[in-house]
Motif scaffolding. Sequence first.
Motif, PDB file in Angstrom:
ATOM      1  N   THR A   1       0.857  -1.192   0.000  1.00 30.84           N
ATOM      2  CA  THR A   1       0.000   0.000   0.000  1.00 30.84           C
ATOM      3  C   THR A   1       0.894   1.244   0.000  1.00 30.84           C
ATOM      4  O   THR A   1       2.094   1.164   0.276  1.00 30.84           O
TER       5      THR A   1
ATOM      6  N   PHE B   1       0.901   3.558   2.144  1.00 33.11           N
ATOM      7  CA  PHE B   1       1.386   3.684   3.523  1.00 33.11           C
ATOM      8  C   PHE B   1       2.635   2.823   3.737  1.00 33.11           C
ATOM      9  O   PHE B   1       3.631   3.280   4.290  1.00 33.11           O
ATOM     10  N   GLN B   2       2.590   1.571   3.304  1.00 33.21           N
ATOM     11  CA  GLN B   2       3.727   0.674   3.486  1.00 33.21           C
ATOM     12  C   GLN B   2       4.954   1.158   2.712  1.00 33.21           C
ATOM     13  O   GLN B   2       6.076   1.079   3.208  1.00 33.21           O
TER      14      GLN B   2
ATOM     15  N   SER C   1       6.208  -1.999  11.948  1.00 34.91           N
ATOM     16  CA  SER C   1       4.848  -1.491  12.204  1.00 34.91           C
ATOM     17  C   SER C   1       4.004  -1.397  10.943  1.00 34.91           C
ATOM     18  O   SER C   1       2.802  -1.157  11.025  1.00 34.91           O
ATOM     19  N   SER C   2       4.617  -1.616   9.783  1.00 38.25           N
ATOM     20  CA  SER C   2       3.848  -1.556   8.537  1.00 38.25           C
ATOM     21  C   SER C   2       3.756  -2.920   7.854  1.00 38.25           C
ATOM     22  O   SER C   2       3.288  -3.018   6.724  1.00 38.25           O
TER      23      SER C   2
ATOM     24  N   THR D   1      -2.976   0.124   6.186  1.00 38.62           N
ATOM     25  CA  THR D   1      -2.973   1.584   6.009  1.00 38.62           C
ATOM     26  C   THR D   1      -2.603   2.342   7.281  1.00 38.62           C
ATOM     27  O   THR D   1      -2.575   3.577   7.268  1.00 38.62           O
ATOM     28  N   ARG D   2      -2.316   1.608   8.344  1.00 37.68           N
ATOM     29  CA  ARG D   2      -1.949   2.248   9.616  1.00 37.68           C
ATOM     30  C   ARG D   2      -0.880   1.431  10.316  1.00 37.68           C
ATOM     31  O   ARG D   2      -0.846   0.214  10.176  1.00 37.68           O
ATOM     32  N   PRO D   3      -0.042   2.094  11.111  1.00 40.15           N
ATOM     33  CA  PRO D   3       0.990   1.337  11.833  1.00 40.15           C
ATOM     34  C   PRO D   3       0.375   0.500  12.951  1.00 40.15           C
ATOM     35  O   PRO D   3      -0.629   0.878  13.553  1.00 40.15           O
ATOM     36  N   ASN D   4       1.018  -0.641  13.216  1.00 37.58           N
ATOM     37  CA  ASN D   4       0.595  -1.464  14.345  1.00 37.58           C
ATOM     38  C   ASN D   4       1.347  -1.017  15.599  1.00 37.58           C
ATOM     39  O   ASN D   4       2.042  -0.003  15.593  1.00 37.58           O
TER      40      ASN D   4
ATOM     41  N   PHE E   1       5.077   0.349  16.221  1.00 45.36           N
ATOM     42  CA  PHE E   1       5.503   1.728  15.980  1.00 45.36           C
ATOM     43  C   PHE E   1       6.159   2.317  17.231  1.00 45.36           C
ATOM     44  O   PHE E   1       6.944   3.257  17.148  1.00 45.36           O
TER      45      PHE E   1
END
Length: 139
Positions: A42, A44-45, A101-102, A109-112, A115
């Motif tokens: 994605t 984000f990634q 986190s990605s 689409t969001r960090p886990n 992070f």
Amino acid sequence: MHSLQLSPQSQVIAGAVLLSIVTIEVGGWFLTRIARGAVPMTRFQKDFARAGHAHAGVLVTLGLVCLVLADATSLDGVLGYAARVGVPLAAILMSAGFFASSMGRGEVTRPNRLFALVWLGALSLAVGVVTLGLGLLTT
């Protein structure tokens, strides 16, 4: 001609940091695969992969400079250790935080929660540069 003499502590850390540059090279190669579309990610990634790679390269370089500067201070013990390893440790933690986190497949689409490693890296960076800066100003 004056030769640069590293302390035994800085010499060991510098050797390990220099060897770690190979992992940054592998990361750069992986980024070229991402850019060619060979690795589905994605947006984000992709952004986090770039951030992880950039932080690794910059902080490893800064970490090597800090080793030379740390040897120009009178810092020893815990403070000397913090001045020498703060920045290299930040390179590891911050990069790992961006990458880990990605991770995942699908629409990430969001960090886990990993992070948090980025924030731990930021703390390590701050401790390292503040300790070293104060050590240089007071030596």
